[in-house]
Enzyme design. Structure first.
Site, PDB file in Angstrom:
ATOM      1  N   TRP A 161       5.786   6.798   6.393  1.00  0.00           N
ATOM      2  CA  TRP A 161       6.039   5.780   5.263  1.00  0.00           C
ATOM      3  C   TRP A 161       7.267   6.157   4.283  1.00  0.00           C
ATOM      4  O   TRP A 161       7.830   5.584   3.943  1.00  0.00           O
ATOM      5  CB  TRP A 161       4.831   5.573   4.698  1.00  0.00           C
ATOM      6  N   GLU A 220      -1.768  13.389  -1.022  1.00  0.00           N
ATOM      7  CA  GLU A 220      -2.564  13.729   0.128  1.00  0.00           C
ATOM      8  C   GLU A 220      -3.379  14.848  -0.200  1.00  0.00           C
ATOM      9  O   GLU A 220      -4.225  15.450   0.811  1.00  0.00           O
ATOM     10  CB  GLU A 220      -1.700  14.484   1.318  1.00  0.00           C
TER      11      GLU A 220
END
Length: 805
Positions: A361, A488
């Site tokens: 992304w 993350e």
């Protein structure tokens, strides 16, 4: 590396004044050449020593099974890894039977220069053999931006202190030996001997090798031809075997005499075409290169870059390192996209094998915004690639029991290849990132044909995913459960704010696009009821907020989690992912990279100025920046909230990510998103460039200072959708840049006290300057004062994680 004694700080080039083998792998990345189709790492001409040999073709990869200790339904079955294809860079030299190797004999001088305006990598070396003969070699290398299949090298050797017999060996080499694999998850999986030989050829000055990848069934052909110029008696011979084709040129040189070799190399590949067809493809490319000639290639390269820099250059006065770095970054971004032609832009471009050569992304959220405003045709190509992978995304959604499309978190060919599903499969925000890239591109360029075609397809199918992924609660609020946002160090959360805010934007953009092109709605099966449902869902999507702390939550309940023990974490334990289990990271308040801060940047109309300031201060103390994606986002919000010193510190971190090797993995390739982040920090941070989208599902209204509720609209009625809020830190005297917005090209020239706006092309346009409408017309620049930044305490960062420490 920019602070390394062997590297000079210069505005339009990267110069290495001596060779240090300790940073050889890093230098191979920063000196890489590419055109988006073909990439050559900056390896030495002679091939050895090397850190990581690298010749890459966009989307040529090896397939490999993904191992699981315990399999599960919906897990991706195979991964993809970019491979080092046939190396056409190698030109070896022997002087009186001594191989030219910088580890032997005496290296008198060594200089390499990457020129951002010519697109040429130059090298100059003086070397003395163990027997005392001194030679000078010079080379220039180019990967053509005009002829996508072609690269070329000009190579010259001369003797300086007496006669010498020299042999120059120009080679094509397949299945080069690679360094041993590392335990660092950011590095590529090792793939040994990925190419199976199909044909080898050598005759006269021509060479050719054709291979097929052993697992992905892709045919790769490489051909080379040469011009040789030397003294009387110069001779050559060609030979080949399955993995090597070689032209050996020999000559006896007296001082003042030269042996010159120009090598043209053509690359091609296909997963469908026959061997004869791929052979003809590279032979045709080679014929075009020979016809153009060496000087013709250089002239065309300069013309391409002159055009690019006329639109894209950024001028920074007051910091020579950042001036060099922003041009370095823009050059590599242009290289990564110029001739990609419906192929992905990987996270490392074509500069190395880091992250297995996958596209993430990062492309849509960091790289494409920069290209949208500077080189938009590269954006159309990258989005066309995403559109070409739509069948895989539709199938993946079906596999997951969802409607619409589920685009992969990491991929080369469009299939998800992350074996770690909490970070991969459930990072659904990639759908909204793609939709935002479509919306941004159309807004900047006015490419209505793209919107009507591929753009509408992407918007509709990504919007459908959100409606099936989330659900309405008893109070009519729409929630999206069990997803992973950009951060993350948090996974499988409820109502990740970035995901929800971007999903709202996606749903609204899809509804608007269908309304603009109602004749295409039947083709996509879109009804008026579905469009109304998208708008209603967007209006009612949950945006988590903690009333007690008066800050937004990264995800529902995040601010109630136990804070990470930053005081008990040593500097050597960063990045945390290499020293702590994800289980511990997931349940604590610690942020790897900007997540909610990124949401405030990408969806600015979802937050008031007061909310942005409070949110930024709260998340600054939690964000450790173990990702190269973070610094530029924090720079943008630091600038917007008035913390100009901090904004500049983050800007420098983004700018020097690879030149200073801040993440200690530049050896594996450049960080394309952080290179883009330099421009983002300067133009969207210090320049304050924003686009405001009034929410179509709610009337314009002033936002309350407290929690936004489902159904509330944007930040109030605005008179122009393009906003600038320029402010410079005290260390800078000037910042100037061009941006493409609404089919116009606008130049912004900022100083400490004023900002000047000039419409360079297009129809008259009104923009906003710190809330004041500014009418721009051709030949009528507008100059306005820059208001002072608000005075507020600077937020603090986790211990030892302040930028610049």
């Amino acid at each position: 590396m920019i602070t390394h004694e062997n590297f000079a700080t210069e505005p339009w080039q990267l110069r290495e004044t001596a060779l240090d083998l300790d940073v050889l792998a890093q230098s191979e990345s920063v000196f890489a050449l590419s055109n988006g189709h073909l990439g050559w790492r900056g390896n030495l001409d002679e091939g050895e020593p090397h850190g990581l040999p690298g010749s890459y073709l966009n989307s040529v990869y090896a397939s490999r099974p993904l191992p699981y200790a315990e399999a599960g339904y919906g897990y991706p079955e195979s991964g993809q890894t970019v491979i080092n294809v046939t190396d056409g860079k190698i030109i070896r030299l022997l002087v009186d039977d001594h191989p030219f190797d910088l580890r032997y004999g005496e290296l008198i001088s060594h200089e390499r220069v990457l020129d951002y305006r010519s697109g040429v990598l130059s090298r100059s070396v003086e070397w003395t053999t163990p027997s005392g003969r001194t030679v000078r070699l010079t080379s220039q290398r180019v990967v053509s931006l005009a002829q996508r299949a072609v690269a070329a090298i000009s190579y010259t050797v001369e003797t300086l202190n007496g006669p010498a017999t020299v042999a120059v060996q120009s080679e094509l080499v397949a299945n080069e030996q690679l360094p041993t694999a590392s335990d660092d998850p950011r590095m590529a999986a090792a793939v040994d001997s990925p190419l199976l030989p199909e044909e080898h050829y050598a005759h006269g000055t021509r060479l050719r090798l054709i291979h097929c990848t052993s697992t992905s069934g892709q045919r790769v052909a490489v051909a080379a031809d040469h011009f040789v110029d030397g003294p009387a008696g110069t001779a050559w011979a060609a030979e080949s075997e399955p993995d090597v084709a070689r032209l050996t040129v020999t000559a006896t040189l007296e001082p003042g005499q030269r042996l010159e070799l120009v090598k043209f190399v053509a690359y091609g590949w296909s997963a469908q075409r026959s061997l004869p067809a791929v052979r003809d493809q590279v032979e045709g490319g080679l014929a075009g290169a020979r016809s153009t000639g060496w000087q013709g290639l250089l002239d065309a390269q300069r013309a391409c870059l002159d055009e690019f820099w006329s639109r894209a250059d950024v001028v920074v006065e007051g910091d020579e390192e950042v001036q060099q770095a922003v041009r370095f970054g823009l050059f590599h971004l242009f290289q990564a996209s110029a001739r990609g032609e419906r192929r992905p832009i990987p996270a490392k471009g074509l500069t190395g094998t880091g992250y297995d050569g996958h596209a993430f992304w990062d492309t849509e959220s960091f790289v494409l915004p920069v290209l949208t405003h500077t080189a938009p045709y590269g954006v159309a190509s990258a989005l066309a690639w995403r559109h070409s992978t739509l069948p895989s995304a539709l199938e993946r959604a079906r596999q997951l029991g969802l409607e619409g499309a589920a685009f992969p978190w990491r991929t080369i060919n469009g299939a998800e290849c992350s074996a770690y599903w909490p970070a991969g499969t459930v990072a659904f925000h990639v759908n909204a990132d793609i939709a935002a890239a479509v919306e941004r591109y159309v807004f900047a360029t006015g490419d209505r044909d793209f919107l009507r075609g591929p753009g509408l397809d992407l918007l509709v199918h990504t919007a459908r995913l959100w409606r099936s992924l989330g659900h309405f609660d008893a109070d009519g609020v729409f929630h999206i459960d069990g997803v992973t946002g950009p951060d993350e160090y948090s996974a499988i959360a409820r109502d990740n704010l970035y995901t929800n805010a971007m999903a709202r934007r996606n749903l609204r953009a899809a509804a608007d696009a269908v309304s603009l092109h109602p004749d295409r709605a039947p083709d996509l099966g879109v009804s008026a009821e579905e469009v109304a449902d998208w708008r209603n869902t967007a209006a009612r999507t949950a945006i988590p907020y903690n009333e007690r702390l008066r800050v937004h939550e990264q995800s529902d309940g995040f601010t109630d989690q136990e804070p990470w023990d930053f005081d008990g974490t040593s500097e050597e334990q960063y990045p945390l992912l290499l020293h702590f289990p994800y289980f511990d990271l997931y349940r604590k308040q610690v942020v790897k990279q900007a997540d909610l801060v990124l949401a405030m940047f990408t969806c600015p109309d979802e937050f008031t100025a007061e909310e942005k300031a409070r949110n930024f201060a709260y998340y600054e103390q939690l964000t450790v920046r173990d990702s190269s994606l973070s610094a530029c986002c924090q720079a943008v919000l630091a600038a917007e909230t008035g913390h100009l010193r901090l904004a500049w510190a983050y800007t420098r971190e983004a700018a020097l990510m690879d030149l200073d090797d801040l993440e200690h993995n530049t050896r594996d390739g450049l960080h394309m998103a952080s290179l883009a982040g330099t421009w983002i920090a300067l133009v969207q941070g210090l320049g304050g460039l924003r686009r405001i989208r009034p929410a179509p599902d709610a009337p314009p209204q002033d936002r309350p200072s407290g929690s936004p509720r489902a159904g509330e609209g944007g930040a109030g009625e605005v008179q122009a959708p393009v906003l600038f809020a320029p402010r410079l830190p005290s260390s800078l005297t000037r910042l100037a840049f061009n941006v493409r917005v609404q089919e116009r090209l606008v130049r912004v020239d900022m100083g400490q006290s004023t900002a000047r706006y000039t419409l360079l092309s297009g129809e008259p346009l009104t923009v906003m300057h710190h809330g004041t409408p500014v009418a721009l017309a051709p030949d009528a620049p507008a100059e306005l004062p820059v208001p002072p930044a608000p005075d507020s305490p600077e937020p603090r960062q986790p211990k030892g994680r302040a930028p610049g420490t």
